[in-house]
Design a protein around this motif. Structure first.
Motif, PDB file in Angstrom:
ATOM      1  N   GLU C 110      82.296 -10.787  71.786  1.00 36.20           N
ATOM      2  CA  GLU C 110      81.352 -10.915  72.908  1.00 36.20           C
ATOM      3  C   GLU C 110      81.805 -11.977  73.908  1.00 36.20           C
ATOM      4  OE1 GLU C 110      77.189 -10.452  72.257  1.00 36.20           O
ATOM      5  OE2 GLU C 110      76.721 -12.402  73.107  1.00 36.20           O
ATOM      6  N   GLU C 111      82.322 -13.069  73.399  1.00 38.36           N
ATOM      7  CA  GLU C 111      82.667 -14.189  74.265  1.00 38.36           C
ATOM      8  C   GLU C 111      84.073 -14.060  74.852  1.00 38.36           C
ATOM      9  OE1 GLU C 111      80.963 -16.750  75.365  1.00 38.36           O
ATOM     10  OE2 GLU C 111      82.665 -17.759  76.335  1.00 38.36           O
ATOM     11  N   PHE C 112      85.000 -13.533  74.044  1.00 39.37           N
ATOM     12  CA  PHE C 112      86.406 -13.570  74.442  1.00 39.37           C
ATOM     13  C   PHE C 112      87.010 -12.181  74.669  1.00 39.37           C
ATOM     14  CE2 PHE C 112      85.819 -17.478  71.950  1.00 39.37           C
ATOM     15  CZ  PHE C 112      86.510 -18.440  72.655  1.00 39.37           C
ATOM     16  N   GLY C 113      86.397 -11.155  74.139  1.00 40.19           N
ATOM     17  CA  GLY C 113      86.975  -9.816  74.211  1.00 40.19           C
ATOM     18  C   GLY C 113      87.678  -9.471  72.910  1.00 40.19           C
ATOM     19  N   ASP C 114      88.536  -8.441  72.933  1.00 39.59           N
ATOM     20  CA  ASP C 114      89.186  -7.963  71.718  1.00 39.59           C
ATOM     21  C   ASP C 114      90.335  -8.892  71.351  1.00 39.59           C
ATOM     22  OD1 ASP C 114      90.003  -6.437  69.571  1.00 39.59           O
ATOM     23  OD2 ASP C 114      91.072  -4.965  70.775  1.00 39.59           O
ATOM     24  N   GLY C 115      90.215  -9.554  70.220  1.00 39.28           N
ATOM     25  CA  GLY C 115      91.261 -10.466  69.793  1.00 39.28           C
ATOM     26  C   GLY C 115      90.806 -11.286  68.602  1.00 39.28           C
ATOM     27  N   ILE C 116      91.519 -12.359  68.361  1.00 39.70           N
ATOM     28  CA  ILE C 116      91.293 -13.164  67.159  1.00 39.70           C
ATOM     29  C   ILE C 116      91.342 -14.654  67.481  1.00 39.70           C
ATOM     30  CG2 ILE C 116      92.446 -11.436  65.713  1.00 39.70           C
ATOM     31  CD1 ILE C 116      94.751 -13.606  65.528  1.00 39.70           C
ATOM     32  N   MET C 117      90.815 -15.452  66.550  1.00 35.09           N
ATOM     33  CA  MET C 117      91.067 -16.888  66.553  1.00 35.09           C
ATOM     34  C   MET C 117      92.369 -17.093  65.796  1.00 35.09           C
ATOM     35  SD  MET C 117      89.019 -19.853  64.427  1.00 35.09           S
ATOM     36  CE  MET C 117      89.693 -19.171  62.877  1.00 35.09           C
ATOM     37  N   SER C 118      93.372 -17.687  66.406  1.00 30.26           N
ATOM     38  CA  SER C 118      94.636 -17.905  65.706  1.00 30.26           C
ATOM     39  C   SER C 118      94.424 -18.809  64.492  1.00 30.26           C
ATOM     40  CB  SER C 118      95.657 -18.562  66.645  1.00 30.26           C
ATOM     41  OG  SER C 118      96.866 -18.805  65.944  1.00 30.26           O
ATOM     42  N   ALA C 119      95.109 -18.461  63.392  1.00 26.93           N
ATOM     43  CA  ALA C 119      95.119 -19.348  62.225  1.00 26.93           C
ATOM     44  C   ALA C 119      96.427 -20.135  62.170  1.00 26.93           C
ATOM     45  CB  ALA C 119      94.930 -18.530  60.943  1.00 26.93           C
ATOM     46  N   ASP C 142      89.295 -24.826  64.522  1.00 28.96           N
ATOM     47  CA  ASP C 142      89.548 -24.842  65.967  1.00 28.96           C
ATOM     48  C   ASP C 142      90.886 -24.136  66.205  1.00 28.96           C
ATOM     49  OD1 ASP C 142      90.538 -25.640  68.518  1.00 28.96           O
ATOM     50  OD2 ASP C 142      89.419 -27.518  68.467  1.00 28.96           O
ATOM     51  N   GLY C 143      90.808 -22.874  66.669  1.00 31.80           N
ATOM     52  CA  GLY C 143      92.035 -22.081  66.848  1.00 31.80           C
ATOM     53  C   GLY C 143      92.061 -21.427  68.211  1.00 31.80           C
ATOM     54  N   LYS C 144      93.258 -21.287  68.722  1.00 30.30           N
ATOM     55  CA  LYS C 144      93.418 -20.656  70.029  1.00 30.30           C
ATOM     56  C   LYS C 144      92.995 -19.194  69.967  1.00 30.30           C
ATOM     57  CE  LYS C 144      96.978 -19.830  73.536  1.00 30.30           C
ATOM     58  NZ  LYS C 144      98.440 -19.804  73.775  1.00 30.30           N
ATOM     59  N   PHE C 145      92.280 -18.734  71.001  1.00 23.11           N
ATOM     60  CA  PHE C 145      91.967 -17.311  71.062  1.00 23.11           C
ATOM     61  C   PHE C 145      93.223 -16.542  71.476  1.00 23.11           C
ATOM     62  CE2 PHE C 145      90.793 -13.481  73.438  1.00 23.11           C
ATOM     63  CZ  PHE C 145      90.184 -12.800  72.410  1.00 23.11           C
ATOM     64  N   LEU C 146      93.509 -15.468  70.738  1.00 28.53           N
ATOM     65  CA  LEU C 146      94.622 -14.583  71.091  1.00 28.53           C
ATOM     66  C   LEU C 146      94.054 -13.204  71.347  1.00 28.53           C
ATOM     67  CD1 LEU C 146      97.237 -15.487  68.315  1.00 28.53           C
ATOM     68  CD2 LEU C 146      97.001 -16.495  70.588  1.00 28.53           C
ATOM     69  N   ASP C 147      94.294 -12.672  72.526  1.00 27.04           N
ATOM     70  CA  ASP C 147      93.788 -11.322  72.791  1.00 27.04           C
ATOM     71  C   ASP C 147      94.837 -10.284  72.411  1.00 27.04           C
ATOM     72  OD1 ASP C 147      95.346 -12.341  74.976  1.00 27.04           O
ATOM     73  OD2 ASP C 147      94.763 -10.562  76.107  1.00 27.04           O
ATOM     74  N   TYR C 148      94.362  -9.125  71.987  1.00 28.58           N
ATOM     75  CA  TYR C 148      95.278  -8.012  71.745  1.00 28.58           C
ATOM     76  C   TYR C 148      95.926  -7.681  73.071  1.00 28.58           C
ATOM     77  CZ  TYR C 148      94.556  -6.744  66.896  1.00 28.58           C
ATOM     78  OH  TYR C 148      94.573  -6.741  65.524  1.00 28.58           O
TER      79      TYR C 148
ATOM     80  N   GLY D 134      95.155 -22.158  76.943  1.00 32.03           N
ATOM     81  CA  GLY D 134      94.400 -20.984  76.500  1.00 32.03           C
ATOM     82  C   GLY D 134      93.163 -21.462  75.766  1.00 32.03           C
ATOM     83  N   ASP D 135      92.025 -20.872  76.075  1.00 28.86           N
ATOM     84  CA  ASP D 135      90.784 -21.361  75.473  1.00 28.86           C
ATOM     85  C   ASP D 135      90.779 -21.126  73.961  1.00 28.86           C
ATOM     86  OD1 ASP D 135      90.152 -22.094  77.966  1.00 28.86           O
ATOM     87  OD2 ASP D 135      88.403 -20.790  78.183  1.00 28.86           O
ATOM     88  N   ARG D 136      89.920 -21.885  73.290  1.00 27.57           N
ATOM     89  CA  ARG D 136      89.944 -21.907  71.836  1.00 27.57           C
ATOM     90  C   ARG D 136      88.585 -21.524  71.258  1.00 27.57           C
ATOM     91  NH1 ARG D 136      94.555 -24.629  70.196  1.00 27.57           N
ATOM     92  NH2 ARG D 136      93.702 -25.062  68.144  1.00 27.57           N
ATOM     93  N   VAL D 137      88.644 -20.923  70.082  1.00 30.58           N
ATOM     94  CA  VAL D 137      87.438 -20.605  69.319  1.00 30.58           C
ATOM     95  C   VAL D 137      87.180 -21.785  68.394  1.00 30.58           C
ATOM     96  CG1 VAL D 137      86.387 -18.965  67.719  1.00 30.58           C
ATOM     97  CG2 VAL D 137      88.148 -18.175  69.327  1.00 30.58           C
ATOM     98  N   VAL D 138      85.981 -22.345  68.464  1.00 36.85           N
ATOM     99  CA  VAL D 138      85.640 -23.470  67.596  1.00 36.85           C
ATOM    100  C   VAL D 138      84.445 -23.059  66.739  1.00 36.85           C
ATOM    101  CG1 VAL D 138      84.935 -25.880  67.472  1.00 36.85           C
ATOM    102  CG2 VAL D 138      86.511 -25.121  69.270  1.00 36.85           C
ATOM    103  N   VAL D 139      84.665 -23.031  65.439  1.00 37.73           N
ATOM    104  CA  VAL D 139      83.621 -22.635  64.496  1.00 37.73           C
ATOM    105  C   VAL D 139      83.308 -23.825  63.610  1.00 37.73           C
ATOM    106  CG1 VAL D 139      83.065 -21.130  62.548  1.00 37.73           C
ATOM    107  CG2 VAL D 139      84.281 -20.206  64.530  1.00 37.73           C
TER     108      VAL D 139
END
Lengths: 150, 150, 150, 150, 150, 150, 150, 150, 150, 150
Positions: C110-119, C142-148, D134-139
């Motif tokens: 919802e917030e970032f679109g299709d992708g993941i939080m990088s591990a 705290d991980g960078k968002f990566l979009d497909y 690049g923006d980050r996901v923080v959980v």
């Protein structure tokens, strides 16, 4: 020289051997350190860390060395060996939970609302109950109710 | 026309729906048929066969039909749905057994000798225990000791 | 003579033993090499390679030999021992993800679109939060968002 | 006529469809019932029971019927669908725990002693953190510490 | 005296240790025996038998003994250690196949008909591709098409 | 009336049927929406969300209805059906990774340092390579290198 | 002094090492004891007990000691090491059975009625079949039909 | 209206029913389309795509409709239903491979070098062999040898 | 010095070796201690604790030392090694239960009501039954019926 | 119109329902067709094909239709439903085999040599044995010995 700490499973094997060879019961060991018997047995099998005093008292009672005293104080990673889960004496408890676990869940929710019985703020007791048709094993789980609280 | 008997899992879903819609507790249903509450809940979830009288009384109380009455009397194949084993309320019991099961095995052998606590000649009870730090869930397993007897 | 490099799990066991025997905290070790405490603990447990300088500093602090210094620099194969996944302290994190993982997935999309939080481009922090009902463990991913992105 | 309650997974599918078709965000739904967004999303996916008021408000917002209102109030059996665990967005969280879980365990014990972070007296938050690379996901996981207390 | 041949996993550990201690790259070793670098690395990790000449040349380069030379020539049983499959660097490949494997199957059938890409008459290559947003890993699988032919 | 969105697996089955009945190739569909063929095939099998425009164009080409258009836009939960993993055409890829995955890991670390090939910032291509001994399937994985960066 | 019998897997490793070092084929060993080559190879890998005479003849041929002679006569527990099942050379047989096993079942029932091909009153043979497109591996399973006979 | 193609497992169930009701053998069906009997049976069970002509001929012979003709031509995803692997008639083949698979691997390597028997360029035959002690099932696997060729 | 008790599996391996080397049958050992032969064999394989007298008598017969005598008296954790379950001689029993277990369940309920055959108050016997078509193995399970009794 | 044959599991459910509703025992059904009771029960649960005459006789007795008669004659794929293996009445048999299976293997080899008890040329019987301490379930397995015969 640096060496790893004796693994708790090896300490448990030494405790078991000394206990049998000296003819001591788990209850006698628990009495020696003035702790509940299930807690003491579980701790000596590697499921709870012991204080330095308790570890030393048990080692003295059983004639075990410092490497055992050190190991018994170690913080455990709690787990059950997979091969123990099929042992009939242990398995009957898992079977009872398979049969009655969903009913217990319903009744916890009915009585307390949405939540769980804590397995951390928790104690277990076991006792013999005499019965004319054959004595019975009575095991009591006693854990604090924790509600789902955001 | 011949039809299969309503599966016990579907009867359980109808019981659950009617119980909630009528605002009845498991305890009230158990009281109606004068049976222990864990037994009654387990039976209605499909883990024990009920007598025709009890099945009819429950169905009347809940406004359910003959296909439920018939299903509740069926001999069950006892099992737990795999997805229920990870539910936190149920899982805490399995976790407690993983932590304390080997200790219980030791203490059963110490007190009774080589054998098991029966999960068949067996009953479970659950109750609330008031406590100033938060009330507690107390679950009691009570099973006949069976010794390995050739 | 040629010998294999000390496995990282054995280096970790030696670090753990020396740390306990010298009465040092993980935080003190992290401070010594000026690295975040979760990263340092994970690295010493075998999940990150260390630089030669950091490895040597840790070994000096703990009184460990060259074979540990060499092992700590090794590229790891990252994994969790299966028996640790059932340890209650670790398991609660996995349980929380089982309960909230699908919701987190919805909200990331919802917030970032299709992708993941990088591990991988990722950090973890843990701290104590005081609370009148009992202090709390606060863990932050705290991980960078990566979009497909094709 | 007696019918089973709509399973929570089917209610969730209806909520998801209506949410998308009406162009509503999870945040908007959470705002409507004045609850945290992770809690609300999880509840609508079937992981928390909702109050009758909240369930009705959500159904009204989404144009869903009484069978959804009833289902949303149902006590859940909490679990994650196995096929979701391999979804990359969810899997990265499990991977992070596999890599850092043992370190978190060490640091919980170092800071708090023997015990766990509760997953019941617990809340999760997710937010976006702007970052030039690049923006980050923080959980954030925030749970009460529970010590092993016999 | 008769002794078993050094297992290929132990030979691999000795190769890895010597390679690191001598500061040699996999590419340098491959160049020495004039073989592709992925093939050479896989062979030294135990997945391909080497000729006596290649095995001897590698051992000479790394200062390893005859028992390694003998082991490197052994016919392997090819497998991946289960704990390596969860390592993030390896796992990403398995994840990509989970996401794109069924599409690749469709396109192989569309282009070639009913059959497979051989994993035996097969080679793999890996290279770096420079990119302004960050360099990329490019891995190429190249296998002979085999049609189902009765 | 509220209805759930058509599951992506059912949309995929309708796409597959219409594609075959109309005699269209995956390549032709990809050309229609001007997207790479592996991406398009994967998206139609349910692994990527499509834009409204692309979904509508595919449905028009295949004579499929609005419920398919809606489903194709849905955010997927990515997974592979377990029974597909044993299909020989798919399995050969998993086998190749089992044999060469550890070598690829070594060479990624040698060339790039500690990190992974992204499976998100990533693309796959497949092509036929003519060869006198039989044509070959060439599959290229191309993903951004991500270093472990705290 | 009492010692356990050398495990058959260790005897097999000694046989394999001696066979390679002496440059002997499995066929040559089988010829020496005048037994079928698949049977002999399987027996030396630990799947059949050998007579004292055969065991002694093999040990003499390979220069192995009495502990191998004793081990080769031991009654085996027959099993396949799990890691061998994924080896491509072995896996292809399992794959062929996955593809054709249900058809073989149908045809056994069509030809013989309800029953099985015995895997005990059974023999296997392997041979090379020359073919212009490349030689072929031909494996023949030959087992007595056993009908379900109450 | 668009509909999915009849799954191959459902086509197989219709073929099986019609075959039994019309009293036809698998051999008779194979003869009708002039194909080997194991291939034909496997294809009709869903493991091989059929040509339009063969599919139509089988459907005509069995009185089945166009949806079966269409399904039989579909490219399969090859797999074995897990519950079939324990059927005794199928299991004996898997057991034989568990017992003799490692020996077959050794002998393939001895005769052909490093490689596999193809399961794609491959055929299976089954026949009855008369024997005074009871007739025997003889199954022959015949696959092209493929050497590991980089 | 404290040492662990010899594990029962190692005691069993020593018993097996001595039994074979001295040319003694399991029956002869059972006769020596005047116990049933299945019980004796199971006990020596580690499934039952023996009395001190029996353990000493067996050790004397087999020429084994005190550490075996001590081990044989130990309370076992009963389990079957996973690799033994696939051994054909053992597997046939599991297969027979898979085929006939549900029927036995039906008939136990028909004859006795809701309950089980005890596996604790239980004995097993095995004997040879001569038969013109080939002698037969006859195994008898004899366990007390236990009814579900709350 | 072509339809699949009624699956044997559905036929079994119809048999079970009719049997209960008509108040017939499994023994009465077996007597009707003059077959052993375990065989009859297993066949009606789907584990043996029945002759057309027996199937018709059972259907007539139970008032079931032609689709059941047809299904009962079908060749089964024999298996046990996984959820039945944990049912306590069935599980006790598996537990007994886990405890005594290795001993039975030893005694079969001692008495008969290397081989198995056939599970195909095999019969099972169950009977009640009166006993003052409670009646007993006696189950007899009777299978032909098959020696490993190449």
């Amino acid at each position: 020289m640096s060496t790893p700490i004796l693994p708790k499973s090896e300490a448990a094997a030494l405790v078991a051997a000394a206990r049998i060879r000296r003819g001591l019961t788990w209850s006698a060991i628990a009495a020696k350190i003035d702790k509940p018997v299930v807690w003491t047995t579980a701790a000596l099998l590697g499921q709870h860390p012991m204080t330095a005093e308790d570890a030393a008292a048990v080692a003295a009672l059983l004639g075990l060395g410092d490497e055992v005293v050190e190991s018994l104080q170690l913080q455990p990673a709690r787990d059950i060996a997979p091969e123990l889960m099929k042992d009939p004496t242990v398995y009957r408890f898992f079977e009872a939970l398979s049969v009655y676990g969903p009913a217990l869940k319903e009744l916890i929710h009915e009585e307390f609302g949405d939540g769980i019985m804590s397995a951390i703020n928790f104690k277990v007791d076991i006792r013999r109950r005499a019965h004319p048709d054959g004595d019975r094993v009575v095991v009591t789980f006693d854990g604090k109710f924790l509600d789902y609280r955001w």
